[in-house]
Design a protein around this motif. Sequence first.
Motif, PDB file in Angstrom:
ATOM      1  N   GLY A 109       0.961  -1.491  -0.100  1.00  0.00           N
ATOM      2  CA  GLY A 109      -0.011  -0.156   0.025  1.00  0.00           C
ATOM      3  C   GLY A 109       0.935   1.059   0.097  1.00  0.00           C
ATOM      4  O   GLY A 109       1.949   1.200   0.400  1.00  0.00           O
ATOM      5  N   ILE A 110       0.422   2.310  -0.270  1.00  0.00           N
ATOM      6  CA  ILE A 110       1.062   3.650  -0.416  1.00  0.00           C
ATOM      7  C   ILE A 110      -0.065   4.611   0.491  1.00  0.00           C
ATOM      8  O   ILE A 110      -1.056   4.742   0.098  1.00  0.00           O
ATOM      9  CB  ILE A 110       1.203   4.247  -1.818  1.00  0.00           C
ATOM     10  N   ARG A 111       0.526   5.507   1.458  1.00  0.00           N
ATOM     11  CA  ARG A 111      -0.074   6.497   2.076  1.00  0.00           C
ATOM     12  C   ARG A 111       0.761   7.462   2.245  1.00  0.00           C
ATOM     13  O   ARG A 111       1.754   7.223   2.844  1.00  0.00           O
ATOM     14  CB  ARG A 111      -0.904   5.906   3.423  1.00  0.00           C
ATOM     15  N   GLY A 112       0.544   8.718   1.911  1.00  0.00           N
ATOM     16  CA  GLY A 112       1.290   9.767   2.298  1.00  0.00           C
ATOM     17  C   GLY A 112       2.652   9.857   1.520  1.00  0.00           C
ATOM     18  O   GLY A 112       3.570  10.493   1.934  1.00  0.00           O
ATOM     19  N   GLY A 113       2.732   9.009   0.488  1.00  0.00           N
ATOM     20  CA  GLY A 113       3.828   8.846  -0.459  1.00  0.00           C
ATOM     21  C   GLY A 113       4.994   7.847   0.186  1.00  0.00           C
ATOM     22  O   GLY A 113       5.749   7.411  -0.362  1.00  0.00           O
ATOM     23  N   SER A 114       4.486   7.261   1.193  1.00  0.00           N
ATOM     24  CA  SER A 114       5.314   5.875   1.895  1.00  0.00           C
ATOM     25  C   SER A 114       4.621   4.638   1.426  1.00  0.00           C
ATOM     26  O   SER A 114       3.275   4.421   1.565  1.00  0.00           O
ATOM     27  CB  SER A 114       5.248   6.341   3.281  1.00  0.00           C
ATOM     28  N   ALA A 115       5.545   3.764   1.223  1.00  0.00           N
ATOM     29  CA  ALA A 115       5.028   2.359   0.671  1.00  0.00           C
ATOM     30  C   ALA A 115       5.134   1.482   1.809  1.00  0.00           C
ATOM     31  O   ALA A 115       6.159   1.387   2.511  1.00  0.00           O
ATOM     32  CB  ALA A 115       5.669   1.987  -0.548  1.00  0.00           C
ATOM     33  N   THR A 116       4.440   0.418   1.982  1.00  0.00           N
ATOM     34  CA  THR A 116       4.422  -0.547   2.950  1.00  0.00           C
ATOM     35  C   THR A 116       4.128  -2.028   2.234  1.00  0.00           C
ATOM     36  O   THR A 116       3.484  -1.882   1.257  1.00  0.00           O
ATOM     37  CB  THR A 116       3.367  -0.413   4.211  1.00  0.00           C
ATOM     38  N   TYR A 117       4.667  -2.599   2.766  1.00  0.00           N
ATOM     39  CA  TYR A 117       4.662  -4.142   1.911  1.00  0.00           C
ATOM     40  C   TYR A 117       4.323  -5.372   3.031  1.00  0.00           C
ATOM     41  O   TYR A 117       4.835  -5.324   4.231  1.00  0.00           O
ATOM     42  CB  TYR A 117       5.958  -4.584   1.266  1.00  0.00           C
ATOM     43  N   ALA A 118       3.688  -6.237   2.795  1.00  0.00           N
ATOM     44  CA  ALA A 118       3.523  -7.564   3.431  1.00  0.00           C
ATOM     45  C   ALA A 118       5.013  -8.181   3.687  1.00  0.00           C
ATOM     46  O   ALA A 118       5.741  -8.192   2.698  1.00  0.00           O
ATOM     47  CB  ALA A 118       2.571  -8.542   3.039  1.00  0.00           C
ATOM     48  N   ASP A 119       5.424  -8.821   4.842  1.00  0.00           N
ATOM     49  CA  ASP A 119       6.556  -9.483   4.967  1.00  0.00           C
ATOM     50  C   ASP A 119       6.725 -10.612   3.785  1.00  0.00           C
ATOM     51  O   ASP A 119       8.078 -10.587   3.419  1.00  0.00           O
ATOM     52  CB  ASP A 119       6.938 -10.209   6.266  1.00  0.00           C
ATOM     53  N   SER A 120       5.991 -11.369   3.379  1.00  0.00           N
ATOM     54  CA  SER A 120       5.998 -12.263   2.525  1.00  0.00           C
ATOM     55  C   SER A 120       6.434 -11.736   1.056  1.00  0.00           C
ATOM     56  O   SER A 120       6.922 -12.782   0.244  1.00  0.00           O
ATOM     57  CB  SER A 120       4.585 -13.023   2.414  1.00  0.00           C
ATOM     58  N   VAL A 121       6.054 -10.475   0.646  1.00  0.00           N
ATOM     59  CA  VAL A 121       6.544 -10.111  -0.669  1.00  0.00           C
ATOM     60  C   VAL A 121       7.464  -8.794  -0.524  1.00  0.00           C
ATOM     61  O   VAL A 121       7.771  -8.558  -1.448  1.00  0.00           O
ATOM     62  CB  VAL A 121       5.251  -9.485  -1.215  1.00  0.00           C
ATOM     63  N   ARG A 122       8.045  -8.384   0.509  1.00  0.00           N
ATOM     64  CA  ARG A 122       8.931  -7.444   0.672  1.00  0.00           C
ATOM     65  C   ARG A 122      10.185  -7.988   0.090  1.00  0.00           C
ATOM     66  O   ARG A 122      10.717  -8.900   0.199  1.00  0.00           O
ATOM     67  CB  ARG A 122       9.341  -6.900   2.044  1.00  0.00           C
ATOM     68  N   GLY A 123      10.768  -7.026  -1.121  1.00  0.00           N
ATOM     69  CA  GLY A 123      11.828  -7.258  -1.768  1.00  0.00           C
ATOM     70  C   GLY A 123      11.519  -7.999  -3.205  1.00  0.00           C
ATOM     71  O   GLY A 123      12.332  -8.053  -4.096  1.00  0.00           O
ATOM     72  N   ARG A 124      10.544  -8.367  -3.369  1.00  0.00           N
ATOM     73  CA  ARG A 124       9.998  -9.161  -4.497  1.00  0.00           C
ATOM     74  C   ARG A 124       8.921  -8.310  -5.296  1.00  0.00           C
ATOM     75  O   ARG A 124       9.042  -8.272  -6.402  1.00  0.00           O
ATOM     76  CB  ARG A 124       9.253 -10.550  -4.358  1.00  0.00           C
ATOM     77  N   PHE A 125       8.088  -7.676  -4.579  1.00  0.00           N
ATOM     78  CA  PHE A 125       6.965  -6.625  -5.285  1.00  0.00           C
ATOM     79  C   PHE A 125       7.394  -5.345  -4.982  1.00  0.00           C
ATOM     80  O   PHE A 125       8.019  -4.825  -3.765  1.00  0.00           O
ATOM     81  CB  PHE A 125       5.835  -7.219  -4.452  1.00  0.00           C
ATOM     82  N   THR A 126       6.798  -4.393  -6.036  1.00  0.00           N
ATOM     83  CA  THR A 126       7.069  -3.171  -5.926  1.00  0.00           C
ATOM     84  C   THR A 126       5.670  -2.591  -6.172  1.00  0.00           C
ATOM     85  O   THR A 126       5.245  -2.546  -7.430  1.00  0.00           O
ATOM     86  CB  THR A 126       8.034  -2.511  -6.571  1.00  0.00           C
TER      87      THR A 126
END
Length: 122
Positions: A50-67
Amino acid sequence: QVQLVESGGGSVQAGGSLTVSCDASGSISDISAVGWYRATPGKLRALVAGIRGGSATYADSVRGRFTISRANAKNTITITLQMNSLKPEDTAVYYCAAAIYDADRDVEYENWGRGTQVTVSS
């Protein structure tokens, strides 16, 4: 009102890449956050990125693989999820979501797209 229309997805072998996109139209100035969720049979819909206020967050399972990225145009917002190094466990229906702020009532609610299938085979 905000309308969300997803595109992309499909089938790929493990290790491959796919992109899903979502075009938001309508009252896009009321959008406070955007994101992608996914759901599999028997499981609740879960946030992927997700993106809120210009900051992106990722689920642990996809971090580093999804953008996740967001591109603003005059009348539309395009939310893209680039998925690399896909795994069979990434197989799910992916839903685009937008958080809409209702200033009159000072509340935030979510609009959803219809979903697009992503299938990763081993």
